[in-house]
Design a protein around this motif. Sequence first.
Motif, PDB file in Angstrom:
ATOM      1  N   SER A  27      59.463  76.813  43.725  1.00  0.00           N
ATOM      2  CA  SER A  27      58.998  77.202  45.063  1.00  0.00           C
ATOM      3  C   SER A  27      59.662  76.297  46.089  1.00  0.00           C
ATOM      4  O   SER A  27      60.366  75.351  45.731  1.00  0.00           O
ATOM      5  CB  SER A  27      57.491  76.974  45.179  1.00  0.00           C
ATOM      6  OG  SER A  27      56.773  77.942  44.498  1.00  0.00           O
ATOM      7  N   ALA A  28      59.352  76.551  47.342  1.00  0.00           N
ATOM      8  CA  ALA A  28      59.759  75.637  48.419  1.00  0.00           C
ATOM      9  C   ALA A  28      58.762  74.481  48.443  1.00  0.00           C
ATOM     10  O   ALA A  28      57.612  74.643  48.018  1.00  0.00           O
ATOM     11  CB  ALA A  28      59.715  76.391  49.735  1.00  0.00           C
ATOM     12  N   LYS A  34      53.747  73.423  54.986  1.00  0.00           N
ATOM     13  CA  LYS A  34      54.550  73.993  53.905  1.00  0.00           C
ATOM     14  C   LYS A  34      55.894  74.370  54.515  1.00  0.00           C
ATOM     15  O   LYS A  34      55.928  74.941  55.618  1.00  0.00           O
ATOM     16  CB  LYS A  34      53.933  75.289  53.392  1.00  0.00           C
ATOM     17  CG  LYS A  34      52.662  75.138  52.627  1.00  0.00           C
ATOM     18  CD  LYS A  34      52.254  76.518  52.145  1.00  0.00           C
ATOM     19  CE  LYS A  34      50.970  76.449  51.372  1.00  0.00           C
ATOM     20  NZ  LYS A  34      50.562  77.727  50.861  1.00  0.00           N
ATOM     21  N   THR A  80      57.775  76.818  53.800  1.00  0.00           N
ATOM     22  CA  THR A  80      57.826  78.267  54.066  1.00  0.00           C
ATOM     23  C   THR A  80      57.140  78.617  55.392  1.00  0.00           C
ATOM     24  O   THR A  80      57.631  79.452  56.149  1.00  0.00           O
ATOM     25  CB  THR A  80      57.190  79.060  52.907  1.00  0.00           C
ATOM     26  OG1 THR A  80      57.771  78.591  51.694  1.00  0.00           O
ATOM     27  CG2 THR A  80      57.416  80.550  53.046  1.00  0.00           C
ATOM     28  N   GLU A  93      63.039  78.132  49.187  1.00  0.00           N
ATOM     29  CA  GLU A  93      63.224  78.111  47.734  1.00  0.00           C
ATOM     30  C   GLU A  93      64.689  77.812  47.394  1.00  0.00           C
ATOM     31  O   GLU A  93      64.990  77.106  46.447  1.00  0.00           O
ATOM     32  CB  GLU A  93      62.857  79.469  47.142  1.00  0.00           C
ATOM     33  CG  GLU A  93      61.413  79.771  46.830  1.00  0.00           C
ATOM     34  CD  GLU A  93      60.396  79.627  47.926  1.00  0.00           C
ATOM     35  OE1 GLU A  93      60.753  79.717  49.114  1.00  0.00           O
ATOM     36  OE2 GLU A  93      59.226  79.417  47.595  1.00  0.00           O
ATOM     37  N   PHE A 129      60.519  83.584  44.696  1.00  0.00           N
ATOM     38  CA  PHE A 129      60.089  84.215  45.952  1.00  0.00           C
ATOM     39  C   PHE A 129      60.986  85.324  46.486  1.00  0.00           C
ATOM     40  O   PHE A 129      60.545  86.149  47.252  1.00  0.00           O
ATOM     41  CB  PHE A 129      59.922  83.121  47.009  1.00  0.00           C
ATOM     42  CG  PHE A 129      59.260  83.525  48.300  1.00  0.00           C
ATOM     43  CD1 PHE A 129      58.198  84.423  48.331  1.00  0.00           C
ATOM     44  CD2 PHE A 129      59.681  82.970  49.510  1.00  0.00           C
ATOM     45  CE1 PHE A 129      57.576  84.748  49.525  1.00  0.00           C
ATOM     46  CE2 PHE A 129      59.074  83.288  50.708  1.00  0.00           C
ATOM     47  CZ  PHE A 129      58.019  84.176  50.712  1.00  0.00           C
ATOM     48  N   ARG A 143      53.597  86.424  49.889  1.00  0.00           N
ATOM     49  CA  ARG A 143      53.430  84.971  49.852  1.00  0.00           C
ATOM     50  C   ARG A 143      52.962  84.530  48.463  1.00  0.00           C
ATOM     51  O   ARG A 143      52.187  85.210  47.813  1.00  0.00           O
ATOM     52  CB  ARG A 143      52.417  84.500  50.911  1.00  0.00           C
ATOM     53  CG  ARG A 143      52.881  84.638  52.346  1.00  0.00           C
ATOM     54  CD  ARG A 143      54.125  83.847  52.683  1.00  0.00           C
ATOM     55  NE  ARG A 143      54.079  82.423  52.453  1.00  0.00           N
ATOM     56  CZ  ARG A 143      53.754  81.499  53.353  1.00  0.00           C
ATOM     57  NH1 ARG A 143      53.400  81.876  54.560  1.00  0.00           N
ATOM     58  NH2 ARG A 143      53.789  80.208  53.073  1.00  0.00           N
ATOM     59  N   GLY A 144      53.429  83.397  48.055  1.00  0.00           N
ATOM     60  CA  GLY A 144      53.100  82.918  46.706  1.00  0.00           C
ATOM     61  C   GLY A 144      53.952  83.597  45.652  1.00  0.00           C
ATOM     62  O   GLY A 144      53.698  83.480  44.439  1.00  0.00           O
ATOM     63  N   GLY A 145      54.995  84.301  46.106  1.00  0.00           N
ATOM     64  CA  GLY A 145      55.751  85.175  45.207  1.00  0.00           C
ATOM     65  C   GLY A 145      56.626  84.504  44.164  1.00  0.00           C
ATOM     66  O   GLY A 145      57.173  85.193  43.297  1.00  0.00           O
ATOM     67  N   SER A 146      56.749  83.178  44.196  1.00  0.00           N
ATOM     68  CA  SER A 146      57.538  82.537  43.136  1.00  0.00           C
ATOM     69  C   SER A 146      56.881  82.747  41.769  1.00  0.00           C
ATOM     70  O   SER A 146      57.563  82.760  40.737  1.00  0.00           O
ATOM     71  CB  SER A 146      57.679  81.042  43.392  1.00  0.00           C
ATOM     72  OG  SER A 146      58.283  80.837  44.639  1.00  0.00           O
ATOM     73  N   ASP A 147      55.565  82.907  41.774  1.00  0.00           N
ATOM     74  CA  ASP A 147      54.853  83.231  40.525  1.00  0.00           C
ATOM     75  C   ASP A 147      55.408  84.519  39.924  1.00  0.00           C
ATOM     76  O   ASP A 147      55.522  84.657  38.709  1.00  0.00           O
ATOM     77  CB  ASP A 147      53.360  83.481  40.810  1.00  0.00           C
ATOM     78  CG  ASP A 147      52.603  82.196  41.069  1.00  0.00           C
ATOM     79  OD1 ASP A 147      53.105  81.126  40.693  1.00  0.00           O
ATOM     80  OD2 ASP A 147      51.511  82.276  41.658  1.00  0.00           O
TER      81      ASP A 147
HETATM   82  N1  ASP Z   1      57.148  79.516  49.294  1.00  0.00           N
HETATM   83  C1  ASP Z   1      56.516  80.783  49.238  1.00  0.00           C
HETATM   84  C2  ASP Z   1      55.157  80.699  49.888  1.00  0.00           C
HETATM   85  O1  ASP Z   1      54.776  79.658  50.400  1.00  0.00           O
HETATM   86  C3  ASP Z   1      56.463  81.351  47.871  1.00  0.00           C
HETATM   87  C4  ASP Z   1      55.814  80.496  46.811  1.00  0.00           C
HETATM   88  O2  ASP Z   1      55.617  79.294  47.003  1.00  0.00           O
HETATM   89  O3  ASP Z   1      55.467  81.020  45.755  1.00  0.00           O
HETATM   90  O4  ASP Z   1      54.462  81.673  49.928  1.00  0.00           O
END
Ligand code: ASP
Length: 441
Positions: free
Chosen positions: A37-38, A48, A50, A115, A169, A183-187
């Motif tokens: 992730s970032a 953050k 992002t 990222e 991401f 958002r959170g898409g690195s998962d």
């Molecule tokens: N950096 C992106 C976010 O903050 C994706 C991630 O961290 O999964 O949503």
Amino acid sequence: MLKVVKFGGTSLSDSKQFAKVRRIVETDDSRKVIVVSAPGRRETKDNKITDLLYLCHAHIKYDVEFDRILGMIKERYIEIRDECALKIDIGKIIDKAFENIDKNTSQDYIASRGEYFSAMLMAEYLGYKFVDAAEWITFGYDGRVDYKATEEKLRDLQGIYEKIVTPGFYGSYPNDEIKVFSRGGSDITGAIAAALLGADVYENWTDVSGILMVDPRIVDKPKTIARVTYDELRELSYMGASVLHEDAVFPVRVKDIPLNIRNTNDPDNPGTIIRESFEDELEEEYERFITGIAGKKDFSIVNIYKNRMGSAKNRLLRDVLELFEKYDIPIEQIPSGVDSFSVLFPSECIKAKKYDLMAALRNNENIDSCDLSDGISLIAIVGRQMAYRAGISGKIFKALGDNNVNIRTIEQGADEINIIVGVFTEDFERAIKILYESFAM
Ligand code: ASP
């Protein structure tokens, strides 16, 4: 053995976290594909990366000077680079990425750079090959991942380099334009990589030691769930537990690849393993029978009465359900008696429509009477070990009854992995504590 390993923002927030990541990767040679992730927050008041990038985009869009924000972003990466003693000229790479930015630059491109820079630093730090996500995560123009193209590209790349670091991401359209996941898409990126490479396990490293049995705001330091099935997870997350996004589990779920949630700050903790099913059920889990407890507050109930309802029940149910549909009120449960049934729904969904709905119900000539009450909360007791075992609900109800918690509604799915009880909202937290203390310890 191949492990696809994803590290979230808090695992990459500064050089100390980078060092923890390196230690984790180095202790296991099968951790060959690393998704990052970032950088996230270093402490609560921090930003953050992002979020800062989205802010940059907003400034650019409205022609507002954004040097200060870009400066903050650069500073974070340069600090990590220096403290990790890396050679990469990250400042120059960042400048280059922002060189030709203008109003028409897409928000997704800007957001994705967090990222991208993070993976560049991590690749040098680990001595792994940097592979840009745009080179393999391929979206169709409908916005969905083109799994076939994505798989071919990823397999080729990993075949050549074996040990890679890739940004999470985002990916690209066939015309090379960047697109990000939600958002959170690195998962999601990690799950896709694990699924397409047929990994033995997908490790998702974050800042908690797995999924907790109950909300830590209600129970102090609850236990971690060691093993949970996807079905149980779905029940828990539907009922309010904060767990992974469904899109982030889907790719590994269909391939039956175990998903292991781990804590970068506590690497010896085995965390939580999520699977479709477990071949060997452990004695300890059988004894405990509860996997997790979750709950949602503030539901309302409409009770409908009709003397000698009998065969009129079907029609009445239909009428009532049609009204709920008309007023766009999502139904949670329909507990039913002989001459009555109730409809349970989130209180917030009825606010402005309350009088209209009740007037419409009262105008229905087949309904003898109806009333509305608020203040119900639902608690889901979830556990695969509860299925087809006599006496479980008895134990649950006894524990609540002995502690004077009145149960307003009861529901159990036919798969018997959950029992949902409705209680008065003022009993919500207490009831969860009682259940946890009675059965989870
Ligand atoms: N950096 C992106 C976010 O903050 C994706 C991630 O961290 O999964 O949503």
